[in-house]
Design an enzyme around this catalytic site. Sequence first.
Site, short mmCIF file in Angstrom:
data_model
loop_
_atom_site.label_atom_id
_atom_site.label_comp_id
_atom_site.label_asym_id
_atom_site.label_seq_id
_atom_site.Cartn_x
_atom_site.Cartn_y
_atom_site.Cartn_z
N LYS A 196 7.76 -11.84 -7.42
CA LYS A 196 6.47 -11.38 -7.94
C LYS A 196 6.17 -9.96 -7.44
O LYS A 196 6.75 -9.52 -6.44
CB LYS A 196 5.37 -12.34 -7.48
CG LYS A 196 5.27 -12.44 -5.97
CD LYS A 196 4.46 -13.65 -5.54
CE LYS A 196 4.39 -13.69 -4.02
NZ LYS A 196 3.93 -14.96 -3.51
N TYR A 224 -8.33 17.93 5.15
CA TYR A 224 -9.69 17.67 4.68
C TYR A 224 -10.64 17.30 5.80
O TYR A 224 -10.28 16.59 6.75
CB TYR A 224 -9.67 16.49 3.69
CG TYR A 224 -9.18 16.86 2.31
CD1 TYR A 224 -9.88 17.77 1.52
CD2 TYR A 224 -8.03 16.27 1.80
CE1 TYR A 224 -9.42 18.09 0.24
CE2 TYR A 224 -7.59 16.57 0.52
CZ TYR A 224 -8.29 17.49 -0.25
OH TYR A 224 -7.85 17.79 -1.50
C1 LIG Z 1 4.57 -15.49 -2.42
C2 LIG Z 1 4.76 -16.91 -2.32
C3 LIG Z 1 5.80 -17.45 -1.54
C4 LIG Z 1 6.69 -16.64 -0.67
O1 LIG Z 1 6.13 -16.44 0.59
P1 LIG Z 1 6.89 -15.61 1.72
O2 LIG Z 1 6.04 -15.76 2.90
O3 LIG Z 1 6.94 -14.21 1.23
O4 LIG Z 1 8.21 -16.21 1.85
C5 LIG Z 1 6.00 -18.82 -1.60
N1 LIG Z 1 5.21 -19.60 -2.34
C6 LIG Z 1 4.19 -19.13 -3.09
C7 LIG Z 1 3.37 -20.07 -3.88
C8 LIG Z 1 3.91 -17.77 -3.09
O5 LIG Z 1 2.92 -17.29 -3.82
#
Ligand SMILES: *Cc1c(COP(=O)(O)O)cnc(C)c1O
Length: 820
Positions: free
Chosen positions: A488, A715
Amino acid sequence: MLSNHYFIREVQQIINAGGVIETDDNISVLLTDSRRITNASEGLFFALSGRRNGHEFVAEAYAAGVRNFVVTHQTKIKMPGANFLLVDNVLDALQKLAAYHRNRFNLEVIGITGSNGKTIVKEWLYQLLISDKTIVRNPKSYNSQIGVPLSVWQITDKDDLGIFEAGISTVNEMERLETIIKPSIGVLTHIGPAHDEGFKDRKEKVLEKLKLFTHCKLLIHNYDQLIDYKKHIPVKDRFSWSRRFNQADLYVFAETVISRNYYLRAKYQGKEIECLIPFMDEASIENAIVCWATMLAMGYSPVEVDKRIERLSPVSMRLELKNGINDCSVIDDSYNSDVQSLEIALNFLNQQNQHPTRTLILSDIYQSGLEQEVLYRQVADMIKSRKVNKFIGVGEALSAHKDLFTLEKKYFYPDTTVLLQHLNELNLDNETILIKGARSFEFERISSALSLKAHETVMEISLNALLNNLNFYKSKLKPGVRIMAMVKAFSYGSGTFEVANMLQYNKVDYLAVAYIDEGVALRQTGITLPVMVLNPELSAFDKLIEFKLEPEIFSFNLLDEFVKYAQSHHLNNYPVHLKIDTGMHRLGFEEQDIDMLCDLIEENRYIKVQSVFSHLVASDAPEHDDFTRKQIRRFEKAFTKIEKAIGYKVIKHISNTGGIIRWPSAHFDMVRLGIGLYGIDGSVPKGSGVLQPIATLKTSVSQVRKVVANDTIGYNRNGKLTHNGKIATVRIGYADGYLRAFGNGVGKMLIKGKLVPTVGNISMDMTMLDVSNVDVREGDDVIVFNDQLTIEELAREIGTIPYEILTNISQRVKRVYFYE
Ligand SMILES: *Cc1c(COP(=O)(O)O)cnc(C)c1O
C-alpha cells in the site's frame, strides 16, 4: 576435446548417485533455478533446498523441457523420459561435479577472497590480463557455495587463465570452495567488518579466508593486515604491499591527486616505480593497488603495469532500472557486455511486466573466446528464450550476423552514433528497454537519451536488499505459512510495479493495497498475484471486479453493499476477506457481531470467504504483550465460529512485521509483511546484517558560502552559526518530504561520511547545512538517509515513526532501482 559436455551416466559416477538412467543424455548446462532455464535439453537440474525445497520446482523445470535431475528423492508425479540421479545432498553433488570438472584442466587459476573488493579486483585483473590470455571468470559476483561451482563449470580447454572469487559468511565454507577453485595464485583483498557476525572473532574469519590459498604457489596480500597472522599463512612464496610499512615488497610511500587521477609512487625491488590510477575514491585506490601488486608478482614490468592500470575502466555490477521517455522503463547495464552477464540482465528484463514490449539494445560482444558464429547464435537463442520482442544490435559483428536473429522486429546499426541519429525512427513507446553494451560503445549516451532526467534528489532502492529481507522473513515461517506483502501507499514510498514485480517473481502469495486504484495500477503493470484491498470504496466496485481485486469486508454496511452488487452482477463465490476487530478499533466486526455475521454469510453463494483476519495493535511492544495475547484469543474464537458456520476452511492471518519474529504462535496460515520488507523492524537486532534498509535518499550541494557568526540564515531569521563558518545549500525541502521539523539543527545529513546539522528553517525545496568542518564543494553528494544514517534515526530526531518518514518522500523525488 575437453569441454563441459558430459553424459548423464558419467555424471552419475562422478557424483556417486543412485537412480536408474533411461536415456544417456548429453549434459552441458547446470541449472538451479526453474525460472531461468536455458538450453533445457542439455540441462541438469539440481533440486537445491533453499528456503523452499527445490523439489517443488522439479515439475516446473520438467515442463520447461528439462529431463535430467539431481534429487534426494523422486517426486510422485509421473515424468516420462526423465532421469533422476539420487543423492543424499544436492549441493554436495553440485560441488563435487564442479570440482571434478576443474581438476580435468591444467590452467593457471587466480583465486580471490576478502571482505571487500573481490568483484572489482576480479574484473580489473580481467581487464589487465585479457590482452594476453583467454580468461574464464565468475559472472558478476557469483561467489557463493552455489555461484562458485556454476562459475567453474564454464572452464573449457580454450581457457588459459581462470579468475575466480570466493565469498564466505561463516566457518567451514572455504575448504569446499578451495577444492572447486583450486587456485594456484591467491589474492587477498581488503578485510573489513562484513560478515563478522558469522565468526567468533576477526581471527577466525581471517583464518577461514586463508584456507582458499592452501595449495597456492604464490599469495598477494596487504602486509599490514596479516602481521598478526604470519604463522598461519599457508603459502611460502608471498608478495605483500603496504602504504605504511617499508618491509613490504611493494611499499607505497607517496600519494597525490593529479587532475582527477591518483598518482602513486612506491619502492619495489630497491627501485622507485610509479602508477597512475584513473580513480579517486578510497575503495578504488586500494583495489587498484591490489591489482598493481598482483601484476608485479606475476612478473609484469612496472612500466607495462602502469600503462595498463591507467586504462582501467569502472566496473558496475548493478543493473539500474529507471523511468524512460515515452512511457518506457530503462534498464541500464551499459558497463560491460559478455554472455554470462547478458543472461543475467535478460532474466531481469524478463521479470518486468509493466510494458507490453521488451526491447534489447546490445553491442558487439568482445573477448568471448568463442567463434563469432557460435557466439551470436548463442545470443540469438537466449534472446528468443527470454521473450525479447524487439532487438537493436549495434556494431559490425552483430550487423554481419543479423540473419541469426529470427524475431520480427530487429534493427542493426554499425555504431552508437548512427543509432542515435535514427533513434526517432525506432518509435520506442511503452516498452521496457535493456541497454547492454561493451564499454567502448559508450552506451551511456543511449541511456541518457532514453532516460527521463532525474533532478539530483533521488531515492535509490536496492532490489537485492528487498529480496534479502523477504527471504529473511520466509526463513522464520513454518512450511506452508503464506506471505501477504503489503504494498500500500506505493509500497511504503518505495515504488509500484518495480517492487511488486520482484515480489511476484519471488513468489509471495498475496499482495495488499489500501485502495482500489492502487490495485488497478498493479494490474495494469502486469501483476497477476491475488490482491486484497484493505479499504474498498463502493464507488469503485466496478473496477474492483474488472481487475479481479479482492475486497476486505469490515462492516455490515459494506457486506450488504457488496453482496447486493455481486447479486446484481451475477457474481458467484467472489473471494472476500473478513476483518475482525480484536482491539484496534479501527475497522472490523466486533465480538458481538460474529453470530449475525455468520448468519449472513452462511450459504451465501455470491461471496466466498477467502480469509478471516485481524490486526495487532502493538505486536512489537513487550509492554503490551498481554493485550496482544488477548487479541490472538479473540481472533481464534471468531474464526472458529466463522469456519463452523460456513463449513469450509479459510486462510487465517493476524501477524504484521512485528508479529513475525515476536509471535510465532500467531502466524496461523499467513503473515502480512509490511515495514520489515523495507528493512525496518525493531525486533531484529541492529547491525546483524540480516535486514538491509532498501532505500537511500540522496541529494546534492547547490551552493557553498561563508557566513560570519550571528549572520542569520533562511526564512524568519531562525538560523545562525555561533562561529564564523560555512554553510551548504542542498536540493531537498519539505515539498520532497524532508519535514520542517528537521530544521534548526534537529536533522542531520551525511556529506563525505561526516554528519552535518541543518541550520535555520527548512524551505520548500532547499535546506541549509552547517559544513564548517567539512571540505565541501558544489555538486557533492549528500545523503539524507541510508544504511548508516537510518530512517529509524530520522524518525527519532523528530519524534515520529519510520513509516511516516518513508511514506512522506514525495513523488517528485525520482526512484531509481538497483539490482546486482
Ligand atoms: C499496513 C498493514 C500491515 C503491515 O504492517 P507492518 O507493521 O508494516 O508490517 C499489516 N496489516 C494491515 C491490515 C495493514 O494495514
